[in-house]
Scaffold this motif. Structure first.
Motif, PDB file in Angstrom:
ATOM      1  N   UNK A 162      60.932   6.671  81.134  1.00 19.71           N
ATOM      2  CA  UNK A 162      59.731   6.113  81.758  1.00 19.71           C
ATOM      3  C   UNK A 162      60.014   5.831  83.228  1.00 19.71           C
ATOM      4  N   UNK A 163      61.173   5.262  83.493  1.00 19.71           N
ATOM      5  CA  UNK A 163      61.574   4.955  84.867  1.00 19.71           C
ATOM      6  C   UNK A 163      61.647   6.215  85.720  1.00 19.71           C
ATOM      7  N   UNK A 164      62.249   7.251  85.174  1.00 24.30           N
ATOM      8  CA  UNK A 164      62.341   8.524  85.914  1.00 24.30           C
ATOM      9  C   UNK A 164      60.963   9.118  86.151  1.00 24.30           C
ATOM     10  N   UNK A 165      60.136   9.119  85.123  1.00 17.71           N
ATOM     11  CA  UNK A 165      58.816   9.738  85.210  1.00 17.71           C
ATOM     12  C   UNK A 165      57.925   9.055  86.247  1.00 17.71           C
ATOM     13  N   UNK A 166      57.972   7.727  86.289  1.00 15.98           N
ATOM     14  CA  UNK A 166      57.097   6.984  87.193  1.00 15.98           C
ATOM     15  C   UNK A 166      57.803   6.533  88.473  1.00 15.98           C
ATOM     16  N   UNK A 167      59.085   6.842  88.584  1.00 21.26           N
ATOM     17  CA  UNK A 167      59.839   6.440  89.773  1.00 21.26           C
ATOM     18  C   UNK A 167      59.989   4.932  89.891  1.00 21.26           C
ATOM     19  N   UNK A 168      60.302   4.275  88.792  1.00 23.49           N
ATOM     20  CA  UNK A 168      60.394   2.824  88.778  1.00 23.49           C
ATOM     21  C   UNK A 168      61.819   2.357  89.043  1.00 23.49           C
ATOM     22  N   UNK A 169      61.945   1.191  89.640  1.00 25.60           N
ATOM     23  CA  UNK A 169      63.255   0.591  89.868  1.00 25.60           C
ATOM     24  C   UNK A 169      63.708  -0.142  88.605  1.00 25.60           C
ATOM     25  N   UNK A 170      64.969  -0.523  88.585  1.00 25.54           N
ATOM     26  CA  UNK A 170      65.475  -1.297  87.450  1.00 25.54           C
ATOM     27  C   UNK A 170      64.746  -2.633  87.326  1.00 25.54           C
ATOM     28  N   UNK A 171      64.409  -3.225  88.454  1.00 21.57           N
ATOM     29  CA  UNK A 171      63.670  -4.490  88.450  1.00 21.57           C
ATOM     30  C   UNK A 171      62.300  -4.301  87.802  1.00 21.57           C
ATOM     31  N   UNK A 172      61.625  -3.225  88.158  1.00 24.01           N
ATOM     32  CA  UNK A 172      60.304  -2.969  87.575  1.00 24.01           C
ATOM     33  C   UNK A 172      60.412  -2.725  86.071  1.00 24.01           C
ATOM     34  N   UNK A 173      61.408  -1.986  85.650  1.00 19.10           N
ATOM     35  CA  UNK A 173      61.605  -1.760  84.209  1.00 19.10           C
ATOM     36  C   UNK A 173      61.891  -3.081  83.512  1.00 19.10           C
ATOM     37  N   UNK A 174      62.709  -3.924  84.133  1.00 19.66           N
ATOM     38  CA  UNK A 174      62.992  -5.237  83.564  1.00 19.66           C
ATOM     39  C   UNK A 174      61.742  -6.080  83.418  1.00 19.66           C
ATOM     40  N   UNK A 175      60.884  -6.026  84.407  1.00 16.06           N
ATOM     41  CA  UNK A 175      59.626  -6.765  84.336  1.00 16.06           C
ATOM     42  C   UNK A 175      58.738  -6.222  83.217  1.00 16.06           C
ATOM     43  N   UNK A 176      58.698  -4.912  83.077  1.00 14.89           N
ATOM     44  CA  UNK A 176      57.847  -4.284  82.052  1.00 14.89           C
ATOM     45  C   UNK A 176      58.323  -4.586  80.643  1.00 14.89           C
ATOM     46  N   UNK A 177      59.622  -4.538  80.429  1.00 10.08           N
ATOM     47  CA  UNK A 177      60.150  -4.741  79.076  1.00 10.08           C
ATOM     48  C   UNK A 177      60.367  -6.215  78.770  1.00 10.08           C
ATOM     49  N   UNK A 178      60.326  -7.055  79.785  1.00 13.32           N
ATOM     50  CA  UNK A 178      60.553  -8.472  79.573  1.00 13.32           C
ATOM     51  C   UNK A 178      59.355  -9.309  79.950  1.00 13.32           C
ATOM     52  N   UNK A 179      59.296  -9.669  81.211  1.00 18.54           N
ATOM     53  CA  UNK A 179      58.333 -10.655  81.680  1.00 18.54           C
ATOM     54  C   UNK A 179      56.872 -10.267  81.464  1.00 18.54           C
ATOM     55  N   UNK A 180      56.486  -9.046  81.805  1.00 19.58           N
ATOM     56  CA  UNK A 180      55.070  -8.645  81.697  1.00 19.58           C
ATOM     57  C   UNK A 180      54.558  -8.804  80.275  1.00 19.58           C
TER      58      UNK A 180
END
Length: 146
Positions: A21-39
């Motif tokens: 998902x990160x590769x496909x959308x060009x997301x940073x590790x922080x953004x992935x962390x937010x998506x799988x955790x905080x969001x």
């Protein structure tokens, strides 16, 4: 329990597919962390309390509440698949959290009202089997998809 299986299956698939998902959308590790955790977790946790209070009302249709919750998080899960950027995916994950927040409080209230006290712990334990089963299925399906 089947609805709870779906609840945890969804969570694990996102976690195991985080890298693609990160590769496909060009997301940073922080953004992935937010998506799988905080969001997800923030809204899941915060909405669980008022939903639990609502589910405990004697006039509440708990089966209907679980059904609506399942429909909301299923629709939001589908929107996750259509997301084109971080903002869209984050909003969809928030929606998944909102939908999933209605499952457990309503299920516990339903079990409490419909199962005799001497069998209640077994019923809650059976419901709780949704966690390991859903997690296993999510990891297996996510691994196959990956």
């Amino acid at each position: 329990m089947i609805v709870y299986v779906l609840n945890f299956l969804d969570r694990q698939i996102v976690n195991i597919l985080a890298e693609p998902i990160s590769r496909d959308l060009g997301l940073s590790d922080t953004q992935i962390g937010l998506l799988t955790g905080l969001a997800f977790a923030l809204f899941y946790t915060l909405l669980g309390i008022p939903i639990a209070r609502y589910a405990d009302n004697s006039g509440t249709n708990r089966v209907g509440l679980i059904s609506i919750s399942l429909a909301v998080w299923s629709a939001m899960t589908a929107l996750c698949g259509l997301a084109q950027n971080f903002a869209q995916l984050a909003l969809a994950r928030v929606g998944v959290g909102v939908g999933e927040a209605g499952c457990t409080p309503a299920a516990h209230s339903l079990i409490t009202d419909s199962v005799p006290a001497e069998k209640r712990s077994s019923a809650i334990a059976f419901y709780g089997l949704g966690i390991p089963i859903g997690s296993l299925l999510g990891l297996v399906i996510g691994g196959v998809l990956n």
